[in-house]
Design a protein around this motif. Sequence first.
Motif, short mmCIF file in Angstrom:
data_model
loop_
_atom_site.label_atom_id
_atom_site.label_comp_id
_atom_site.label_asym_id
_atom_site.label_seq_id
_atom_site.Cartn_x
_atom_site.Cartn_y
_atom_site.Cartn_z
N LEU A 19 0.86 -1.19 0.00
CA LEU A 19 0.00 0.00 0.00
C LEU A 19 0.89 1.24 0.00
CD1 LEU A 19 -3.15 0.77 0.42
CD2 LEU A 19 -2.43 1.31 2.75
N VAL A 46 -5.57 5.15 7.99
CA VAL A 46 -5.47 4.21 6.87
C VAL A 46 -4.41 3.14 7.15
CG1 VAL A 46 -4.86 3.95 4.43
CG2 VAL A 46 -6.28 5.88 5.15
N CYS A 50 -5.62 -0.79 7.36
CA CYS A 50 -5.49 -1.48 6.07
C CYS A 50 -5.12 -2.96 6.24
CB CYS A 50 -4.46 -0.77 5.19
SG CYS A 50 -2.74 -0.99 5.72
N GLU A 52 -3.14 -4.58 4.01
CA GLU A 52 -1.81 -4.82 3.46
C GLU A 52 -0.76 -4.90 4.56
OE1 GLU A 52 -4.25 -3.12 0.20
OE2 GLU A 52 -3.95 -2.63 2.32
#
Length: 304
Positions: A19, A46, A50, A52
């Motif tokens: 990401l 974020v 996330c 990722e």
Amino acid sequence: MENNLKNKILKLKKEKEALILAHYYQRPEIQDIADAVGDSYYLSKVAKDCDENIIVFCGVKFMAESAKILSPEKTVLLPTFDAGCPMADMADPNDVLALKKKHPNAKVVCYINSSTEVKAVSDVCCTSSNAVNIINNLDADEIIFLPDKNLGEYVQQQVKNKKIILWSGFCITHKKVSAEEIIKAKKLHPDIKVLVHPECEKPVRDLADFLGSTGQIIDFVNNSDNKKFLISTEEGVLHQIKLKNPDKEFYVPSGGMVCVNMKKTNLNSVYESLLNMEYAIEIDEDIRKKAYRALINMHELGGK
């Protein structure tokens, strides 16, 4: 050449399931390849939420460190290892502890623009967008606020029932704009709206039509019927503003407001970072746990 490098980055990102996050102050081409573009608070959320496991953080060191603090199991890469923050360097954890001894009843609120070590000796972090809410919600009448005295002064104006003990730090980029330049711009363009970041000094803040964080400045422009704006913050923010407001005119203080550290990241450094998995952020676990508490408190206290 640039498009070829962008394609290579996007291909590599997909292969590694990474990401890419970019702050508003990054170069336009970096913002264009990012999965998320935003201010410090938004990007920290974020990074925390996330799926990722590899995060390429296009910003400065304290931002990448914040992502690692919140998600120690993830690999957080800072493409340019020497992208620092002079304001963050103005606060030392030992000096913070010494000030706490002088004010034993005070809670320590540190701007997210601070080192992991300073976060570790603080009660809660804040950003420019949530500082007022956090201090209003904090169970303390005395607040040590660091490292930015300008943001601290702004908070004191909003929160009059608490005593704010200010640090003497400042942002070298936001210090560049002067009140004289704002007055000159208003004379040249009587219909202009002056938008100012609270990291600017008080004479500049006092001339603002709107005072707010980077994200709040963007929202103001997006929702305004006005056609002319003077943007008194790091000019990287203009990329997102212009994309959404092609019919409006934008001006910056003469000489510009450029953060040299934010501009160190380029497409090649992002590509090399993903390719070679450099430069991975590493934090001592004991310090990370203490800093984690301050960041989690920010997310819990940052609402209305």
